[in-house]
Design a protein around this motif. Structure first.
Motif, short mmCIF file in Angstrom:
data_model
loop_
_atom_site.label_atom_id
_atom_site.label_comp_id
_atom_site.label_asym_id
_atom_site.label_seq_id
_atom_site.Cartn_x
_atom_site.Cartn_y
_atom_site.Cartn_z
N TYR A 1 0.83 -1.20 0.00
CA TYR A 1 0.00 0.00 0.00
C TYR A 1 0.87 1.26 0.00
N ASP B 1 3.78 1.55 -1.36
CA ASP B 1 4.26 1.68 -2.74
C ASP B 1 3.17 2.28 -3.63
N SER B 2 1.94 1.86 -3.40
CA SER B 2 0.81 2.39 -4.18
C SER B 2 0.60 3.88 -3.91
N ASP C 1 3.19 5.68 -5.96
CA ASP C 1 2.81 5.67 -7.37
C ASP C 1 1.67 6.65 -7.65
N ASP D 1 -6.48 8.50 -4.83
CA ASP D 1 -5.92 7.16 -4.62
C ASP D 1 -4.83 7.19 -3.55
N PHE E 1 -5.04 4.76 -0.38
CA PHE E 1 -3.98 3.80 -0.08
C PHE E 1 -3.29 4.16 1.24
#
Length: 69
Positions: free
Chosen positions: A28, A30-31, A34, A43, A47
């Motif tokens: 999460y 890492d998300s 991103d 997002d 996340f």
């Protein structure tokens, strides 16, 4: 209304749970990176919230088993 559950785990099982939560939380996180890189604030927030909830559960388990990492 929230429902509470009580579980019994061996020390090894509790450590497995902590490791699994760490891995899930890292995904999460890492998300989040991103999503931020792509300019997607919604997002990133979603996340980030998920990572925070996972961290809270992980820390709750660590407090019980005496793992201060």
């Amino acid at each position: 209304m929230m429902t509470n559950y009580t579980f019994t785990f061996t020390e090894d099982e509790a450590e497995i749970l902590v490791d699994a939560l760490d891995a899930d939380m890292e995904g999460y996180e890492d998300s989040v990176r991103d999503a931020r890189a792509n300019g997607n604030r919604a997002d990133a927030q979603t996340f980030g919230d998920a990572a925070a909830r996972i961290k809270a559960v992980r820390d709750k388990i660590r407090a019980v088993i005496g793992d201060d990492e």
